[in-house]
Design a protein around this motif. Structure first.
Motif, PDB file in Angstrom:
ATOM      1  N   ALA A 163       0.867  -1.190   0.000  1.00 51.62           N
ATOM      2  CA  ALA A 163       0.000   0.000   0.000  1.00 51.62           C
ATOM      3  C   ALA A 163       0.899   1.234   0.000  1.00 51.62           C
ATOM      4  N   CYS A 164       0.723   2.096  -1.001  1.00 55.54           N
ATOM      5  CA  CYS A 164       1.561   3.316  -1.052  1.00 55.54           C
ATOM      6  C   CYS A 164       0.972   4.425  -0.182  1.00 55.54           C
ATOM      7  N   GLN A 165      -0.345   4.354   0.057  1.00 54.11           N
ATOM      8  CA  GLN A 165      -1.016   5.355   0.905  1.00 54.11           C
ATOM      9  C   GLN A 165      -2.046   4.603   1.736  1.00 54.11           C
ATOM     10  N   ILE A 166      -2.197   4.996   3.002  1.00 52.27           N
ATOM     11  CA  ILE A 166      -3.188   4.373   3.874  1.00 52.27           C
ATOM     12  C   ILE A 166      -4.054   5.472   4.484  1.00 52.27           C
ATOM     13  N   THR A 167      -5.352   5.432   4.212  1.00 53.04           N
ATOM     14  CA  THR A 167      -6.289   6.412   4.756  1.00 53.04           C
ATOM     15  C   THR A 167      -7.316   5.678   5.609  1.00 53.04           C
ATOM     16  N   SER A 168      -7.459   6.126   6.857  1.00 48.71           N
ATOM     17  CA  SER A 168      -8.418   5.486   7.759  1.00 48.71           C
ATOM     18  C   SER A 168      -9.385   6.515   8.312  1.00 48.71           C
ATOM     19  N   PHE A 210     -13.678  -0.991   2.478  1.00 45.67           N
ATOM     20  CA  PHE A 210     -12.378  -0.601   1.907  1.00 45.67           C
ATOM     21  C   PHE A 210     -12.507  -0.193   0.448  1.00 45.67           C
ATOM     22  N   SER A 211     -11.603   0.698   0.058  1.00 40.18           N
ATOM     23  CA  SER A 211     -11.545   1.203  -1.315  1.00 40.18           C
ATOM     24  C   SER A 211     -10.089   1.207  -1.768  1.00 40.18           C
ATOM     25  N   ILE A 212      -9.816   0.762  -2.983  1.00 38.04           N
ATOM     26  CA  ILE A 212      -8.430   0.722  -3.471  1.00 38.04           C
ATOM     27  C   ILE A 212      -8.331   1.459  -4.801  1.00 38.04           C
ATOM     28  N   GLN A 213      -7.406   2.423  -4.862  1.00 35.55           N
ATOM     29  CA  GLN A 213      -7.148   3.195  -6.080  1.00 35.55           C
ATOM     30  C   GLN A 213      -5.669   3.046  -6.427  1.00 35.55           C
ATOM     31  N   LYS A 214      -5.329   3.287  -7.689  1.00 31.29           N
ATOM     32  CA  LYS A 214      -3.925   3.240  -8.125  1.00 31.29           C
ATOM     33  C   LYS A 214      -3.260   4.567  -7.743  1.00 31.29           C
ATOM     34  N   ASP A 215      -2.143   4.495  -7.005  1.00 29.59           N
ATOM     35  CA  ASP A 215      -1.265   5.640  -6.699  1.00 29.59           C
ATOM     36  C   ASP A 215      -1.843   6.662  -5.722  1.00 29.59           C
ATOM     37  N   SER A 216      -3.086   7.052  -5.860  1.00 35.81           N
ATOM     38  CA  SER A 216      -3.652   8.028  -4.914  1.00 35.81           C
ATOM     39  C   SER A 216      -5.146   7.769  -4.692  1.00 35.81           C
ATOM     40  N   ILE A 217      -5.585   7.998  -3.460  1.00 38.27           N
ATOM     41  CA  ILE A 217      -6.998   7.783  -3.131  1.00 38.27           C
ATOM     42  C   ILE A 217      -7.820   9.009  -3.505  1.00 38.27           C
ATOM     43  N   MET A 218      -7.108  10.134  -3.784  1.00 39.95           N
ATOM     44  CA  MET A 218      -7.822  11.401  -4.047  1.00 39.95           C
ATOM     45  C   MET A 218      -8.217  11.512  -5.516  1.00 39.95           C
ATOM     46  N   LYS A 219      -8.953  10.500  -5.985  1.00 37.19           N
ATOM     47  CA  LYS A 219      -9.438  10.473  -7.375  1.00 37.19           C
ATOM     48  C   LYS A 219     -10.921  10.088  -7.347  1.00 37.19           C
ATOM     49  N   TYR A 244      -0.610   0.956  -4.622  1.00 38.54           N
ATOM     50  CA  TYR A 244      -2.054   0.988  -4.399  1.00 38.54           C
ATOM     51  C   TYR A 244      -2.378   1.794  -3.138  1.00 38.54           C
ATOM     52  N   ALA A 245      -3.302   2.740  -3.314  1.00 36.92           N
ATOM     53  CA  ALA A 245      -3.757   3.566  -2.190  1.00 36.92           C
ATOM     54  C   ALA A 245      -5.007   2.911  -1.620  1.00 36.92           C
ATOM     55  N   VAL A 246      -5.001   2.706  -0.308  1.00 38.65           N
ATOM     56  CA  VAL A 246      -6.123   2.036   0.361  1.00 38.65           C
ATOM     57  C   VAL A 246      -6.784   3.003   1.333  1.00 38.65           C
ATOM     58  N   ALA A 247      -8.107   3.079   1.273  1.00 40.93           N
ATOM     59  CA  ALA A 247      -8.870   3.868   2.260  1.00 40.93           C
ATOM     60  C   ALA A 247      -9.857   2.915   2.914  1.00 40.93           C
ATOM     61  N   PHE A 248     -10.029   3.040   4.222  1.00 46.10           N
ATOM     62  CA  PHE A 248     -10.973   2.136   4.874  1.00 46.10           C
ATOM     63  C   PHE A 248     -11.648   2.769   6.084  1.00 46.10           C
ATOM     64  N   LEU A 290     -14.549   8.926   0.686  1.00 50.01           N
ATOM     65  CA  LEU A 290     -13.475   8.025   0.257  1.00 50.01           C
ATOM     66  C   LEU A 290     -13.625   6.587   0.735  1.00 50.01           C
ATOM     67  N   TYR A 291     -14.149   6.404   1.967  1.00 52.50           N
ATOM     68  CA  TYR A 291     -14.158   5.036   2.516  1.00 52.50           C
ATOM     69  C   TYR A 291     -15.546   4.554   2.922  1.00 52.50           C
ATOM     70  N   GLU A 292     -16.578   5.295   2.548  1.00 50.00           N
ATOM     71  CA  GLU A 292     -17.946   4.789   2.728  1.00 50.00           C
ATOM     72  C   GLU A 292     -18.725   4.938   1.416  1.00 50.00           C
ATOM     73  N   ALA A 293     -18.932   6.173   0.953  1.00 45.44           N
ATOM     74  CA  ALA A 293     -19.764   6.378  -0.246  1.00 45.44           C
ATOM     75  C   ALA A 293     -19.149   5.782  -1.504  1.00 45.44           C
ATOM     76  N   ASN A 294     -17.859   6.043  -1.757  1.00 39.05           N
ATOM     77  CA  ASN A 294     -17.243   5.551  -2.991  1.00 39.05           C
ATOM     78  C   ASN A 294     -17.241   4.028  -3.103  1.00 39.05           C
ATOM     79  N   PRO A 295     -16.736   3.298  -2.069  1.00 37.11           N
ATOM     80  CA  PRO A 295     -16.736   1.828  -2.219  1.00 37.11           C
ATOM     81  C   PRO A 295     -18.140   1.255  -2.368  1.00 37.11           C
TER      82      PRO A 295
END
Ligand code: P6P
Length: 311
Positions: A84-89, A126-135, A103-107, A255-260
């Motif tokens: 994981a390159c980025q971890i958002t909780s 959980f949500s997984i994006q390539k390189d950044s979660i801010m997309k 892979y950027a992971v938000a959960f 990022l970790y509720e609506a998007n996934p």
């Protein structure tokens, strides 16, 4: 015998060129972490991990001991697997930057925590994006949730439909139990916290809810997003957490509720909107930003958008 998650992912490599070894390892790691969380949830009353941790998180919400434990388990797992390159909780104010690429992971480590102490279903999202979660959520490479309910289920999408695995207590494996989850076009259940009815900022929403009552819909509201979305995904109908006078952008986090959840609902043939645009088209501006959520079967979501558009 039903296919274990690890075998399923290996088999899918043939069909999905973007499903590389790093992503497979990451998904297996998240699944393993949720098995550990499931173990703690199942025995919470015996481990002295019920109740409040005596802290308030970045959301201004009281942190439960199990929230903290689930958060620690997920962060340690993701750090140790090194993919994981980025971890958002939800529980951590800042994004943990590990590296520039990957892979950027938000959960949300334990969603629905107000239900923990009363033994009602809760979950990990959980949500997984390539390189950044801010997309925009449209670009997610994978998303899913684990619901700790009568059975523990992992529901996820890799961008080609929705599958569900059930945790087998004997083997300790997630086994494929639902190879293709498809939403009913229309349901008979609506899910919204009507206690907030007078605070909803859109009059059309009240008229929409009243129209469903006229059509003899029934109301089901657990108060855990994972449980309410899981039921909507499998039974159809509509789940709404709208903007109101208190939560002017809604309560649920993008990022970790609506998007996934929106990713899963769309992949299963449903719709997910903020009321103004598809959730998956929202361009994230802040890590913990909130959005209104209207998701479920196409018929109900389109009908809801009609009503709120005529406000
Ligand atoms: P309310 C749980 O705290 C949560 O974040 C979601 O899981 C759930 O959908 C929502 O809040 C419930 O909020 O205001 O209806 O209690």
């Amino acid at each position: 015998m039903a296919v274990p998650l690890s075998v399923y992912l290996f088999q899918k490599k043939e069909e999905m060129e973007w499903l590389d070894d790093e992503l497979i390892l990451l998904l297996n790691e998240i699944a393993t972490a949720t098995k550990e969380i499931a173990g703690k949830v199942r025995k919470a009353g015996l481990l002295g991990v019920l109740g409040s941790a005596g802290k308030v998180n970045v959301q201004g919400e009281e942190v439960q001991k199990l929230d903290e434990l689930a958060n620690e388990i997920l962060i340690e797992s993701l750090k140790n697997c090194g993919k994981a390159c980025q971890i958002t909780s939800e529980e951590v104010e800042d994004c943990l930057i590990v590296s520039e690429k990957g892979y950027a992971v938000a959960f949300d480590p334990l969603d629905g925590s107000s239900n923990i102490d009363v033994n009602v279903s809760i979950g990990t999202i959980f949500s997984i994006q390539k390189d950044s979660i801010m997309k925009p959520g449209r670009e997610q490479v994978a998303a899913g949730y684990v619901i700790y309910g009568p059975s523990t289920m992992l529901v996820m999408s890799l961008g080609r439909g929705v599958v569900a695995f059930t945790l087998d207590p004997e083997s300790g494996n997630y086994l494929l139990s639902h190879p293709e989850v498809k939403m009913p076009e229309k349901g008979k259940i609506y899910s919204i916290n009507e206690a907030n009815r007078n605070k909803w900022t859109n009059e059309g929403l009240r008229r929409f809810v009243d129209s469903l009552k006229e059509e003899k819909y029934t109301l089901r509201y657990v108060g855990s997003m994972v449980a309410d979305v899981h039921r909507t995904l499998f039974k159809g109908g509509i789940f709404i957490y709208p903007a109101d006078k208190k939560n002017t952008s809604g309560k649920l986090r993008l990022l970790y509720e609506a998007n996934p959840m929106a990713f899963l609902i769309e992949q299963a043939g449903g719709m997910a909107s903020t009321g103004e645009k598809p959730i998956l088209e929202v361009v994230p501006k802040e890590l913990h930003q909130r959005v209104p959520v209207i998701l479920g079967s196409k018929w109900e979501v389109e009908k809801c958008l009609e009503f709120i558009g005529q406000e």
